[in-house]
Design an enzyme around this catalytic site. Sequence first.
Site, mmCIF file in Angstrom:
data_model
loop_
_atom_site.group_PDB
_atom_site.id
_atom_site.type_symbol
_atom_site.label_atom_id
_atom_site.label_comp_id
_atom_site.label_asym_id
_atom_site.label_seq_id
_atom_site.Cartn_x
_atom_site.Cartn_y
_atom_site.Cartn_z
ATOM 1 N N LYS A 172 0.768 -1.275 0.169
ATOM 2 C CA LYS A 172 -0.002 -0.073 0.062
ATOM 3 C C LYS A 172 0.808 1.310 0.032
ATOM 4 O O LYS A 172 0.577 2.024 -0.841
ATOM 5 C CB LYS A 172 -1.024 -0.217 1.064
ATOM 6 C CG LYS A 172 -1.786 1.152 1.158
ATOM 7 C CD LYS A 172 -2.948 0.959 2.506
ATOM 8 C CE LYS A 172 -2.624 0.404 3.616
ATOM 9 N NZ LYS A 172 -1.854 1.288 4.493
ATOM 10 N N THR A 228 3.924 1.390 -0.792
ATOM 11 C CA THR A 228 4.737 1.482 -2.018
ATOM 12 C C THR A 228 3.808 2.097 -3.266
ATOM 13 O O THR A 228 4.232 2.798 -4.090
ATOM 14 C CB THR A 228 5.044 0.128 -2.510
ATOM 15 O OG1 THR A 228 5.870 -0.546 -1.452
ATOM 16 C CG2 THR A 228 5.866 -0.093 -3.930
ATOM 17 N N ARG A 287 2.436 8.198 6.698
ATOM 18 C CA ARG A 287 2.867 8.183 8.047
ATOM 19 C C ARG A 287 4.392 7.901 8.471
ATOM 20 O O ARG A 287 5.059 7.430 7.418
ATOM 21 C CB ARG A 287 2.151 7.311 8.792
ATOM 22 C CG ARG A 287 0.480 7.534 9.014
ATOM 23 C CD ARG A 287 -0.405 6.311 9.434
ATOM 24 N NE ARG A 287 0.036 5.166 8.437
ATOM 25 C CZ ARG A 287 -0.163 3.806 8.728
ATOM 26 N NH1 ARG A 287 -0.542 3.474 10.146
ATOM 27 N NH2 ARG A 287 -0.177 2.920 8.026
ATOM 28 N N LYS A 308 6.724 -6.291 10.906
ATOM 29 C CA LYS A 308 6.241 -5.726 9.547
ATOM 30 C C LYS A 308 7.333 -4.870 8.917
ATOM 31 O O LYS A 308 7.169 -5.087 7.656
ATOM 32 C CB LYS A 308 5.241 -4.523 10.074
ATOM 33 C CG LYS A 308 4.623 -4.073 8.953
ATOM 34 C CD LYS A 308 3.574 -2.876 9.363
ATOM 35 C CE LYS A 308 2.935 -2.144 8.190
ATOM 36 N NZ LYS A 308 3.858 -1.208 7.472
ATOM 37 N N ALA A 323 -3.337 1.684 13.038
ATOM 38 C CA ALA A 323 -4.399 1.672 12.331
ATOM 39 C C ALA A 323 -5.244 0.801 12.796
ATOM 40 O O ALA A 323 -6.710 0.965 12.815
ATOM 41 C CB ALA A 323 -4.259 1.232 11.025
ATOM 42 N N PHE A 379 -3.636 -0.322 7.096
ATOM 43 C CA PHE A 379 -3.983 -1.577 6.786
ATOM 44 C C PHE A 379 -5.029 -1.736 5.874
ATOM 45 O O PHE A 379 -5.058 -0.834 4.992
ATOM 46 C CB PHE A 379 -4.501 -2.158 8.304
ATOM 47 C CG PHE A 379 -3.292 -2.518 9.344
ATOM 48 C CD1 PHE A 379 -2.292 -3.085 8.723
ATOM 49 C CD2 PHE A 379 -3.630 -2.043 10.665
ATOM 50 C CE1 PHE A 379 -1.292 -3.395 9.783
ATOM 51 C CE2 PHE A 379 -2.513 -2.302 11.473
ATOM 52 C CZ PHE A 379 -1.416 -2.776 11.272
ATOM 53 N N PHE A 383 3.534 -8.879 -9.257
ATOM 54 C CA PHE A 383 4.514 -9.874 -8.751
ATOM 55 C C PHE A 383 4.905 -10.357 -9.942
ATOM 56 O O PHE A 383 4.024 -10.740 -10.871
ATOM 57 C CB PHE A 383 4.115 -10.475 -7.692
ATOM 58 C CG PHE A 383 4.163 -9.836 -6.206
ATOM 59 C CD1 PHE A 383 5.063 -10.425 -5.224
ATOM 60 C CD2 PHE A 383 3.231 -8.819 -5.833
ATOM 61 C CE1 PHE A 383 5.313 -9.841 -4.021
ATOM 62 C CE2 PHE A 383 3.409 -8.518 -4.744
ATOM 63 C CZ PHE A 383 4.429 -8.742 -3.686
ATOM 64 N N TRP A 391 6.883 -0.971 -8.463
ATOM 65 C CA TRP A 391 8.016 -1.538 -7.603
ATOM 66 C C TRP A 391 9.157 -1.710 -8.399
ATOM 67 O O TRP A 391 10.413 -1.645 -8.082
ATOM 68 C CB TRP A 391 7.631 -2.863 -6.970
ATOM 69 C CG TRP A 391 8.560 -3.541 -5.990
ATOM 70 C CD1 TRP A 391 8.577 -3.052 -4.740
ATOM 71 C CD2 TRP A 391 9.435 -4.330 -6.281
ATOM 72 N NE1 TRP A 391 9.597 -3.885 -4.068
ATOM 73 C CE2 TRP A 391 10.161 -4.719 -5.275
ATOM 74 C CE3 TRP A 391 10.145 -5.092 -7.421
ATOM 75 C CZ2 TRP A 391 11.504 -5.481 -4.774
ATOM 76 C CZ3 TRP A 391 11.034 -5.851 -7.388
ATOM 77 C CH2 TRP A 391 11.859 -6.040 -6.044
#
Length: 559
Positions: free
Chosen positions: A74, A76, A97, A108, A276, A304, A384, A412
């Site tokens: 998210k 990214t 954030r 994480k 979150a 999240f 991916f 990415w």
Amino acid sequence: MADVKSDIEIARAAKKQPISAIGEKLGISADDLIPYGHDKAKIGADFIASLQGKPDGKLILVTAINPTPAGEGKTTTTVGLGDGLNRIGKKAVICVREPSLGPCFGTKGGAAGGGYAQVVPMEDINLHFTGDFHAITSAHNLLSAMIDNHVYWGNELDIDIRRITWRRVMDMNDRALREIVMSLGGAKNGFPREGGFDITVASEVMAILCLAENLTDLERRLGQIVVGYRFDRSPVYARDLKADKAMAVLLKDAMQPNLVQTLENNPALVHGGPFANIAHGCNSVIATKAALKLGDYVVTEAGFGADLGAEKFFDIKCRQAGLKPDAAVIVATIRALKMNGGVKKEELSVENVEALTRGCANLGRHAANVRKFGVPVVVAINHFISDTDAEIAAIKEYVDRLGADAILCRHWGQGSAGIEELAYKVVELADGGQANFQPLYPDETPLMEKIETVASKIYHAGEVTADKAVRDQLKAWEAQGYGNLPVCIAKTQYSFSTDPTLRGAPEGHVVHVREVRLSAGAGFIVAITGEIMTMPGLPRLPAAERIFLNDDGQIEGLF
């Protein structure tokens, strides 16, 4: 196949511009920046105040499906979309954030994006950065110390030490500190009582800093913090202890948004970071509002999945700050959707259109939920290399049946070049006038009914249960004038339900509210469900074991 560089290797190779040059892109002079080295700075309060009256740009929310071990990306995507909008000639600003040290050294990892869609300096942002979290920790614990000091010196306020609700905080995962006994060792150390620590990002001070409009509003909100109750059950506020002004002094610099840049030298404001699931999970109002004055498009995220982050962004942040989002992006990966469809993590690289289709129910639920707020949506498929043509076609067909678009994004690996199509679609949605934003419930709805509304309309729960003590507490707060506050439900991020193992789009489950907390300064009521902890623990193999300095003194292992 060529070796894939790690996030930190890519970030270290970035060709950064001086932070003054990034400020110039937004019309911020060097005199209005408070530099922290060459590549990061705070934006001065006087400059922020001077923006009042300028028109606002378009506000874009990036949210996601429920997170899985397969990864969604998210942040990214938020960074990549900001770069993509700038690439197609739009003046865009990113608002995200600040990461917490706890997750960085736990499970994480960091939260500065990934691959070729990152904000830099990545190491600084993920570690101490400009000291905001340390300031919040200090302000919070100053209040904690003043409570016990007041009791020690005679307890003029008649505080019932059995009903002190204000805990202490630190920005690290440490389960041993969740519940402690304090002031042992005799009379010279005070009166023994039970207490405990939360993680800094769960502090009400963090939420206050992220929702305050300016320093005056910050001090007012700090004064409204309820720290406990007297023997007559009346609330004790931080202002009663004369702690609010000193706390504001500690937070003066932390209130100023942090300016950094992406790998492609586009501006990003990284400021604040409430959890979150425990708190409201959004960057600061002051940063978002400043960005709206400085850019034509502002791309921000909420923590999240959309059941937590987007709902709280809409019902808490937008409600309090008067923000009206123009479009929302829901990030999904084929791998994560297959996991929602029942595929094991080790089998995610194998094509499985059937499981993907089952898992798409999670995506569909989130899309429908966001639309309930009157915000148009587009789906970003974070690519991916294991994704197959058949799987990409299946998710696009599914989203098409929802009346929306699903766009494959390769940011990415390719940076802004891999997300142009999404950027054009976001501009179309944001400029199209389709948004008609409304919160999920009106202010005057009773508190328990607000919880039930979120649980039924967003989580699709069949029932909400709560002990009599919880219901009585909610009624008492309504009688004290807090009935108009929104609710912030603390729930697992992994499921629409309170059971983290229940993936997909479950319906008819029971949400049990085991505890409620008043965040009078932040301006919301926290309803705690399931096994949510306000002080996380480290996993069996914490990320900290893999973080080290190499022979050149550079940090390795951050991700």
